[in-house]
Design a protein around this motif. Structure first.
Motif, mmCIF file in Angstrom:
data_model
loop_
_atom_site.group_PDB
_atom_site.id
_atom_site.type_symbol
_atom_site.label_atom_id
_atom_site.label_comp_id
_atom_site.label_asym_id
_atom_site.label_seq_id
_atom_site.Cartn_x
_atom_site.Cartn_y
_atom_site.Cartn_z
ATOM 1 N N SER A 70 0.818 -1.217 0.000
ATOM 2 C CA SER A 70 0.000 0.000 0.000
ATOM 3 C C SER A 70 0.854 1.269 0.000
ATOM 4 O O SER A 70 0.345 2.355 -0.239
ATOM 5 C CB SER A 70 -0.930 -0.014 1.210
ATOM 6 N N LYS A 71 2.139 1.142 0.294
ATOM 7 C CA LYS A 71 3.024 2.312 0.337
ATOM 8 C C LYS A 71 3.907 2.453 -0.904
ATOM 9 O O LYS A 71 4.446 3.528 -1.167
ATOM 10 C CB LYS A 71 3.941 2.232 1.571
ATOM 11 N N LEU A 72 4.130 1.361 -1.624
ATOM 12 C CA LEU A 72 5.095 1.389 -2.729
ATOM 13 C C LEU A 72 4.521 1.027 -4.096
ATOM 14 O O LEU A 72 5.016 1.489 -5.124
ATOM 15 C CB LEU A 72 6.260 0.420 -2.426
ATOM 16 N N ALA A 73 3.479 0.212 -4.129
ATOM 17 C CA ALA A 73 3.021 -0.348 -5.417
ATOM 18 C C ALA A 73 2.573 0.727 -6.397
ATOM 19 O O ALA A 73 2.782 0.602 -7.610
ATOM 20 C CB ALA A 73 1.898 -1.352 -5.185
ATOM 21 N N HIS A 74 1.983 1.836 -5.871
ATOM 22 C CA HIS A 74 1.461 2.861 -6.775
ATOM 23 C C HIS A 74 2.559 3.541 -7.593
ATOM 24 O O HIS A 74 2.279 4.206 -8.581
ATOM 25 C CB HIS A 74 0.691 3.926 -5.965
ATOM 26 N N ARG A 75 3.821 3.355 -7.197
ATOM 27 C CA ARG A 75 4.913 3.968 -7.961
ATOM 28 C C ARG A 75 5.233 3.185 -9.240
ATOM 29 O O ARG A 75 6.057 3.614 -10.037
ATOM 30 C CB ARG A 75 6.188 3.995 -7.117
ATOM 31 N N TYR A 76 4.633 2.007 -9.378
ATOM 32 C CA TYR A 76 4.929 1.164 -10.540
ATOM 33 C C TYR A 76 3.667 0.937 -11.352
ATOM 34 O O TYR A 76 2.618 0.622 -10.800
ATOM 35 C CB TYR A 76 5.523 -0.179 -10.086
ATOM 36 N N ASN A 77 3.810 1.069 -12.666
ATOM 37 C CA ASN A 77 2.674 0.857 -13.539
ATOM 38 C C ASN A 77 2.615 -0.630 -13.894
ATOM 39 O O ASN A 77 2.958 -1.043 -14.996
ATOM 40 C CB ASN A 77 2.860 1.733 -14.789
ATOM 41 N N ALA A 78 2.229 -1.441 -12.913
ATOM 42 C CA ALA A 78 2.268 -2.892 -13.109
ATOM 43 C C ALA A 78 1.188 -3.548 -12.252
ATOM 44 O O ALA A 78 0.841 -3.030 -11.187
ATOM 45 C CB ALA A 78 3.639 -3.440 -12.706
ATOM 46 N N PRO A 79 0.669 -4.671 -12.725
ATOM 47 C CA PRO A 79 -0.335 -5.377 -11.921
ATOM 48 C C PRO A 79 0.297 -6.085 -10.733
ATOM 49 O O PRO A 79 1.489 -6.393 -10.749
ATOM 50 C CB PRO A 79 -0.895 -6.410 -12.905
ATOM 51 N N ILE A 80 -0.524 -6.311 -9.699
ATOM 52 C CA ILE A 80 -0.111 -7.137 -8.568
ATOM 53 C C ILE A 80 -0.682 -8.528 -8.829
ATOM 54 O O ILE A 80 -1.897 -8.685 -8.991
ATOM 55 C CB ILE A 80 -0.635 -6.551 -7.249
ATOM 56 N N ILE A 81 0.198 -9.520 -8.919
ATOM 57 C CA ILE A 81 -0.237 -10.880 -9.250
ATOM 58 C C ILE A 81 0.019 -11.773 -8.040
ATOM 59 O O ILE A 81 1.153 -11.855 -7.549
ATOM 60 C CB ILE A 81 0.523 -11.434 -10.479
ATOM 61 N N ALA A 82 -1.030 -12.432 -7.549
ATOM 62 C CA ALA A 82 -0.878 -13.298 -6.372
ATOM 63 C C ALA A 82 -2.016 -14.312 -6.344
ATOM 64 O O ALA A 82 -2.961 -14.224 -7.148
ATOM 65 C CB ALA A 82 -0.875 -12.463 -5.090
ATOM 66 N N THR A 83 -1.928 -15.252 -5.399
ATOM 67 C CA THR A 83 -2.992 -16.250 -5.265
ATOM 68 C C THR A 83 -4.231 -15.570 -4.658
ATOM 69 O O THR A 83 -4.135 -14.494 -4.060
ATOM 70 C CB THR A 83 -2.549 -17.405 -4.348
ATOM 71 N N ASP B 173 -3.958 2.008 -7.265
ATOM 72 C CA ASP B 173 -4.945 1.460 -8.197
ATOM 73 C C ASP B 173 -4.338 0.462 -9.182
ATOM 74 O O ASP B 173 -4.848 0.274 -10.281
ATOM 75 C CB ASP B 173 -5.694 2.586 -8.919
ATOM 76 N N ASN B 174 -3.246 -0.173 -8.764
ATOM 77 C CA ASN B 174 -2.681 -1.241 -9.608
ATOM 78 C C ASN B 174 -3.740 -2.329 -9.808
ATOM 79 O O ASN B 174 -4.522 -2.612 -8.898
ATOM 80 C CB ASN B 174 -1.467 -1.895 -8.917
ATOM 81 N N ASP B 175 -3.743 -2.950 -10.993
ATOM 82 C CA ASP B 175 -4.657 -4.079 -11.222
ATOM 83 C C ASP B 175 -4.304 -5.215 -10.272
ATOM 84 O O ASP B 175 -3.121 -5.493 -10.046
ATOM 85 C CB ASP B 175 -4.516 -4.603 -12.667
ATOM 86 N N LEU B 176 -5.318 -5.862 -9.713
ATOM 87 C CA LEU B 176 -5.092 -7.022 -8.851
ATOM 88 C C LEU B 176 -5.461 -8.272 -9.650
ATOM 89 O O LEU B 176 -6.604 -8.430 -10.065
ATOM 90 C CB LEU B 176 -5.943 -6.926 -7.582
ATOM 91 N N VAL B 177 -4.471 -9.116 -9.885
ATOM 92 C CA VAL B 177 -4.671 -10.285 -10.755
ATOM 93 C C VAL B 177 -4.475 -11.557 -9.942
ATOM 94 O O VAL B 177 -3.443 -11.739 -9.303
ATOM 95 C CB VAL B 177 -3.666 -10.262 -11.936
ATOM 96 N N LYS B 178 -5.477 -12.444 -9.986
ATOM 97 C CA LYS B 178 -5.372 -13.712 -9.260
ATOM 98 C C LYS B 178 -4.754 -14.784 -10.145
ATOM 99 O O LYS B 178 -5.132 -14.931 -11.309
ATOM 100 C CB LYS B 178 -6.764 -14.186 -8.833
ATOM 101 N N LEU B 179 -3.800 -15.505 -9.572
ATOM 102 C CA LEU B 179 -3.206 -16.642 -10.275
ATOM 103 C C LEU B 179 -3.136 -17.785 -9.266
ATOM 104 O O LEU B 179 -2.604 -17.619 -8.161
ATOM 105 C CB LEU B 179 -1.798 -16.270 -10.774
#
Ligand SMILES: [Zn+2]
Length: 446
Positions: free
Chosen positions: A91-104, A124-130
């Motif tokens: 929540s503190k760092l992800a917004h600096r990257y234009n990339a999705p968050i991919i996790a289970t 507002d990174n995309d949250l992608v389930k894998l």
């Protein structure tokens, strides 16, 4: 293809894990964790409102400013599991990257909840389930695979980045469990296949690398719990249990055995409600339909009052506070700040181990002393670790046969056990065994 690895956080401590892998022009980030002990040492710090740079200065989150030295585009942020030392800085760092968050799915849900309670940044990174066992294409010519592992939280994986130069296996965190209480066993078959295909680099969780032997299965902790709890079947006073609230498998065992000995279990404390509620909602765990889960102070106190009115001998509160955290439920109970009255002879079961760190040890000592002053009797360490001991590390090296190894998730003293065992397997520090530090870059292929 050039392969470079940035060891950003968690290479000088347990906590604030973060590692970036650059393969050609593409970068994948593994984990963005929080070192909670650096936060808790300050009174009343509310991280939700804090700026990233202040948290970096406190040593609470990874110093990701080294990312500007990596010449590539971040294509994915991949948290391995839902422990705070792996997701707590998203929540503190992800917004600096234009990339999705991919996790289970379970991890994604915890990330989502954390982003929602963040006050400072709009993430507002995309949250992608894998799912564990699945793969997805990343950038140009890379593939990201999730291999199922067993750990002290459900839905944990080890991500593997397949590159033309070989696989990069990010091995944080796991133990080798063939009979887990929830979820599937660790997928050693797949690790061995990946080993035969060729592993360029293995980044390993060294938490327990100084411990001999093998980490027991969660099933062993479950039988230990059964033994302790069944032995208390005839006790007609209060029994209270505490464990890691994110340890869903453990919580389900406690709930089950509470019912077996004729008590109504009830989960109390904000994080108890959060993790178990989420696991139940996503169908990872099945709890009795009438199991109470209460997080808010008022509903917790109301429940305690009901327990005192109806009789302590019919209930088994499962509470937060296994490390003696000053604001957690068990510590409040020990201080007599709740309506639950401990009496001489009442049993307190710690289904946890004290995290060996002076702050935790001190707080736990204090909480335990307060409990004893009220006459409570303590059952300690009804627990097994979620991390590999030395024999598990040997097995992983045999399965993967990596060209390079990077030990992680410890300070230098903690890494030392791993360095010794890797040397026994023919690796040499400075050649193919890379002892790193926070903010370091390791060029594996030029
Ligand atoms: Zn973990």
């Amino acid at each position: 293809m050039e392969i470079e690895i940035a060891t950003i956080g968690g290479y000088e401590e347990v906590g604030r894990q973060m590692t970036a892998v650059r393969a050609g022009d593409d970068v994948v980030i593994f984990d963005m964790g929080l070192n909670l002990s650096k936060v808790l040492i300050h009174d009343d710090v509310e991280t939700e409102r804090m700026h990233s740079l202040d948290l970096i200065d406190m040593g609470a989150i990874p110093d990701d400013r080294v990312m500007s030295d990596l010449e590539g585009d971040v294509k994915a942020i991949v948290p391995t599991h839902g422990h705070l030392d792996h997701i707590g800085a998203v929540s503190k760092l992800a917004h600096r990257y234009n990339a999705p968050i991919i996790a289970t799915p379970f991890t994604i849900e915890l990330v989502k909840q954390m982003i929602q309670s963040e006050d400072k940044f709009g993430v507002d990174n995309d949250l992608v389930k894998l799912d564990a066992g699945d793969s997805t294409k990343i950038g140009s010519g890379l593939e990201l695979e999730f291999v199922n592992v067993t750990h002290s939280i459900i839905d944990a994986i080890n991500p593997v980045l397949h590159t033309p130069e070989g696989a990069i296996v990010y091995g944080l965190d796991k133990r080798m469990d063939h009979t887990p209480v929830l979820g599937d066993p660790i997928d050693m078959k797949r690790f061995r296949e990946i080993g035969r295909e060729g592993v360029l680099c293995y980044i390993e969780d060294c938490t327990n690398a100084n411990k001999k032997g093998r980490t027991p299965s969660e099933n062993v902790a479950r039988e230990h719990l059964r033994d302790v709890m069944y032995s208390l079947e005839d006790y007609d006073g209060g029994i209270v249990a505490t464990t890691f609230s994110s340890h869903i498998a453990r919580v389900t065992s406690i709930v089950e055995f509470a019912e077996d000995i004729g008590r109504q279990p009830v989960l109390l404390g904000r994080s108890m409600e959060k993790y178990s509620g989420t696991a139940e909602r996503l169908n990872f765990a099945e709890f009795p339909a009438d199991l109470g889960m209460y997080g808010h102070r008022k509903s917790v106190d109301r429940t305690f009052t009901r327990i005192m009115n109806e009789g302590k001998e019919d209930f088994l509160p499962v509470v937060t506070g296994h490390q003696g955290e000053p604001r957690a439920m068990l510590t409040r109970m020990a201080r007599g700040e709740t309506p639950y009255e401990l009496e001489s002879g009442d049993k307190v079961i710690f289904s946890a181990r004290v995290i060996p760190e002076p702050t935790n040890e001190g707080q736990r000592y204090q909480a335990e002393t307060l409990l004893r002053m009220q006459g409570a009797r303590i059952y300690d360490e009804v627990h097994v670790s979620g991390h590999l001991n030395q024999e598990g590390h040997y097995e992983m090296l045999k399965a993967l046969q990596p060209q390079h190894i990077i030990p992680a998730h410890q300070d230098l003293a903690g890494v030392s056990g791993y360095v010794n065992l890797a040397r026994n397997e023919g690796y040499t520090p400075g050649r193919d065994l890379h002892i790193s530090h926070n903010g370091n870059m390791i060029q594996l292929v030029d």
